[in-house]
Design a protein around this motif. Structure first.
Motif, PDB file in Angstrom:
ATOM      1  N   ASP A  73      -6.007  13.665   4.093  1.00  0.00           N
ATOM      2  CA  ASP A  73      -5.765  12.294   3.651  1.00  0.00           C
ATOM      3  C   ASP A  73      -5.001  12.396   2.327  1.00  0.00           C
ATOM      4  N   PRO A  74      -3.916  11.659   2.165  1.00  0.00           N
ATOM      5  CA  PRO A  74      -3.126  11.759   0.923  1.00  0.00           C
ATOM      6  C   PRO A  74      -3.926  11.497  -0.349  1.00  0.00           C
ATOM      7  N   VAL A  75      -5.041  10.754  -0.254  1.00  0.00           N
ATOM      8  CA  VAL A  75      -5.792  10.446  -1.475  1.00  0.00           C
ATOM      9  C   VAL A  75      -6.432  11.697  -2.075  1.00  0.00           C
ATOM     10  N   TRP A  76      -6.562  12.768  -1.274  1.00  0.00           N
ATOM     11  CA  TRP A  76      -7.156  13.996  -1.792  1.00  0.00           C
ATOM     12  C   TRP A  76      -6.225  14.757  -2.731  1.00  0.00           C
ATOM     13  N   ILE A  77      -4.934  14.480  -2.650  1.00  0.00           N
ATOM     14  CA  ILE A  77      -3.957  15.283  -3.384  1.00  0.00           C
ATOM     15  C   ILE A  77      -4.210  15.233  -4.893  1.00  0.00           C
ATOM     16  N   SER A  78      -4.436  14.039  -5.432  1.00  0.00           N
ATOM     17  CA  SER A  78      -4.621  13.925  -6.883  1.00  0.00           C
ATOM     18  C   SER A  78      -5.851  14.705  -7.340  1.00  0.00           C
ATOM     19  N   GLY A  79      -6.907  14.719  -6.529  1.00  0.00           N
ATOM     20  CA  GLY A  79      -8.104  15.461  -6.888  1.00  0.00           C
ATOM     21  C   GLY A  79      -7.859  16.952  -6.972  1.00  0.00           C
ATOM     22  N   PHE A  80      -7.102  17.484  -6.007  1.00  0.00           N
ATOM     23  CA  PHE A  80      -6.810  18.918  -6.042  1.00  0.00           C
ATOM     24  C   PHE A  80      -5.868  19.267  -7.196  1.00  0.00           C
ATOM     25  N   LEU A  81      -4.949  18.377  -7.528  1.00  0.00           N
ATOM     26  CA  LEU A  81      -4.089  18.609  -8.692  1.00  0.00           C
ATOM     27  C   LEU A  81      -4.933  18.698  -9.964  1.00  0.00           C
ATOM     28  N   GLN A  82      -5.944  17.845 -10.065  1.00  0.00           N
ATOM     29  CA  GLN A  82      -6.823  17.864 -11.241  1.00  0.00           C
ATOM     30  C   GLN A  82      -7.578  19.179 -11.341  1.00  0.00           C
ATOM     31  N   LEU A  83      -7.865  19.797 -10.202  1.00  0.00           N
ATOM     32  CA  LEU A  83      -8.605  21.062 -10.193  1.00  0.00           C
ATOM     33  C   LEU A  83      -7.709  22.271 -10.437  1.00  0.00           C
ATOM     34  N   GLY A  84      -6.409  22.039 -10.558  1.00  0.00           N
ATOM     35  CA  GLY A  84      -5.508  23.139 -10.876  1.00  0.00           C
ATOM     36  C   GLY A  84      -4.753  23.717  -9.698  1.00  0.00           C
ATOM     37  N   PHE A  85      -4.841  23.064  -8.532  1.00  0.00           N
ATOM     38  CA  PHE A  85      -4.064  23.501  -7.376  1.00  0.00           C
ATOM     39  C   PHE A  85      -2.626  23.011  -7.504  1.00  0.00           C
ATOM     40  N   ASP A  86      -1.692  23.805  -7.021  1.00  0.00           N
ATOM     41  CA  ASP A  86      -0.300  23.377  -6.893  1.00  0.00           C
ATOM     42  C   ASP A  86      -0.144  22.853  -5.471  1.00  0.00           C
ATOM     43  N   VAL A  87       0.082  21.552  -5.318  1.00  0.00           N
ATOM     44  CA  VAL A  87       0.096  20.909  -4.013  1.00  0.00           C
ATOM     45  C   VAL A  87       1.521  20.542  -3.621  1.00  0.00           C
ATOM     46  N   ASP A  88       1.927  20.983  -2.444  1.00  0.00           N
ATOM     47  CA  ASP A  88       3.284  20.744  -1.957  1.00  0.00           C
ATOM     48  C   ASP A  88       3.219  20.083  -0.582  1.00  0.00           C
ATOM     49  N   PRO A  89       3.495  18.782  -0.476  1.00  0.00           N
ATOM     50  CA  PRO A  89       3.501  18.132   0.838  1.00  0.00           C
ATOM     51  C   PRO A  89       4.572  18.748   1.738  1.00  0.00           C
ATOM     52  N   LEU A  90       4.220  18.944   2.992  1.00  0.00           N
ATOM     53  CA  LEU A  90       5.148  19.546   3.966  1.00  0.00           C
ATOM     54  C   LEU A  90       5.854  18.498   4.815  1.00  0.00           C
ATOM     55  N   GLY A  91       5.541  17.245   4.593  1.00  0.00           N
ATOM     56  CA  GLY A  91       6.162  16.154   5.336  1.00  0.00           C
ATOM     57  C   GLY A  91       5.636  14.832   4.817  1.00  0.00           C
ATOM     58  N   LEU A  92       6.010  13.762   5.483  1.00  0.00           N
ATOM     59  CA  LEU A  92       5.532  12.442   5.114  1.00  0.00           C
ATOM     60  C   LEU A  92       4.207  12.153   5.805  1.00  0.00           C
ATOM     61  N   PRO A  93       3.367  11.292   5.225  1.00  0.00           N
ATOM     62  CA  PRO A  93       2.107  10.939   5.879  1.00  0.00           C
ATOM     63  C   PRO A  93       2.355  10.274   7.233  1.00  0.00           C
ATOM     64  N   GLU A  94       1.507  10.591   8.177  1.00  0.00           N
ATOM     65  CA  GLU A  94       1.527   9.983   9.508  1.00  0.00           C
ATOM     66  C   GLU A  94       0.140   9.404   9.783  1.00  0.00           C
ATOM     67  N   VAL A  95       0.095   8.408  10.669  1.00  0.00           N
ATOM     68  CA  VAL A  95      -1.184   7.811  11.036  1.00  0.00           C
ATOM     69  C   VAL A  95      -1.744   8.543  12.251  1.00  0.00           C
ATOM     70  N   ILE A  96      -2.941   9.110  12.092  1.00  0.00           N
ATOM     71  CA  ILE A  96      -3.638   9.789  13.175  1.00  0.00           C
ATOM     72  C   ILE A  96      -5.053   9.233  13.222  1.00  0.00           C
ATOM     73  N   ASP A  97      -5.463   8.758  14.400  1.00  0.00           N
ATOM     74  CA  ASP A  97      -6.796   8.157  14.536  1.00  0.00           C
ATOM     75  C   ASP A  97      -7.021   7.075  13.490  1.00  0.00           C
ATOM     76  N   ASP A  98      -6.021   6.215  13.308  1.00  0.00           N
ATOM     77  CA  ASP A  98      -6.106   5.047  12.426  1.00  0.00           C
ATOM     78  C   ASP A  98      -6.187   5.379  10.943  1.00  0.00           C
TER      79      ASP A  98
END
Length: 214
Positions: free
Chosen positions: A144-169
């Motif tokens: 879920d894209p909302v997790w990205i900011s949390g992992f950035l705060q923990l010191g992870f380098d986060v690189d999206p591999l594509g745009l968000p898609e809707v899966i199972d709503d």
């Protein structure tokens, strides 16, 4: 504390794995509505739960409170075999230093609103503590894209591999995350757990000490 359950050592952890599969069904099917994962026996288990899979799990009062699954990207895994279309920015990252981090969940009773829970923190630390000594410094996953900011705060380098898609709503984005010893240090500081969270390997424990350490 969190335990590591490597697939080829599953015979040491049969009861724990059963509880993990049932927790996954409760969270992903019953709560999130991923109906394609529904099983009549209430166990969410798939073709990737093999000897190659590694489960990081936390238990409370003898029940599974949270879990995550790691899969080697040199073999079959979700991003290559199920969701390759989520990776729009080139080849899917693969290699011995990259794992797929998925099926991450915390039981409802052990969540802390919108804040990282103690169980969730133990899972993240457990993944880092397992991976880094083995030379694993990157992971892929569907999040879920909302997790990205949390992992950035923990010191992870986060690189999206594509745009968000809707899966199972719900929105899902494929990501690659890079981490290091510094990430582990930052995560420990942010979540307030300065020590190791991993239990001893059950295979290496004396027979008289083989028990749930929850």
């Amino acid at each position: 504390m969190a335990c590591v359950i490597e697939g080829h050592k599953a015979h040491f952890y049969r009861d724990e794995l059963e509880k993990i599969y049932r927790l996954r069904h409760q969270v992903f099917v019953d709560e999130r509505g991923w109906k394609d994962l529904w099983k009549p026996d209430g166990r969410e288990i798939d073709q990737f739960d093999t000897e190659s899979a590694v489960h990081i799990a936390a238990f409370r009062n003898g029940e599974a409170a949270g879990c995550a699954r790691l899969l080697p990207t040199v073999g079959p895994h979700l991003l290559t075999d199920v969701y390759p279309w989520l990776c729009e920015r080139g080849p899917i990252p693969r290699g011995p230093h990259i794992i797929e981090w998925g099926r991450h969940c915390v039981a409802k009773a052990w969540r802390d609103g919108g804040q990282p829970s103690r169980v969730g923190a133990e899972l993240i630390l457990g993944v880092l503590e397992y991976c880094l000594p083995r030379g694993i410094t990157e992971c892929t996953g569907e999040s879920d894209p909302v997790w990205i900011s949390g992992f950035l705060q923990l010191g992870f380098d986060v690189d999206p591999l594509g745009l968000p898609e809707v899966i199972d709503d719900g929105p899902v984005v494929a990501v690659k995350m890079t981490f290091s010893d510094k990430t582990l240090e930052t995560t420990r500081s942010v979540v307030g757990i300065p020590h190791s969270v991993l239990e001893p390997d059950r295979e290496e424990m004396p027979v008289g000490e083989l028990r749930l350490q929850h």
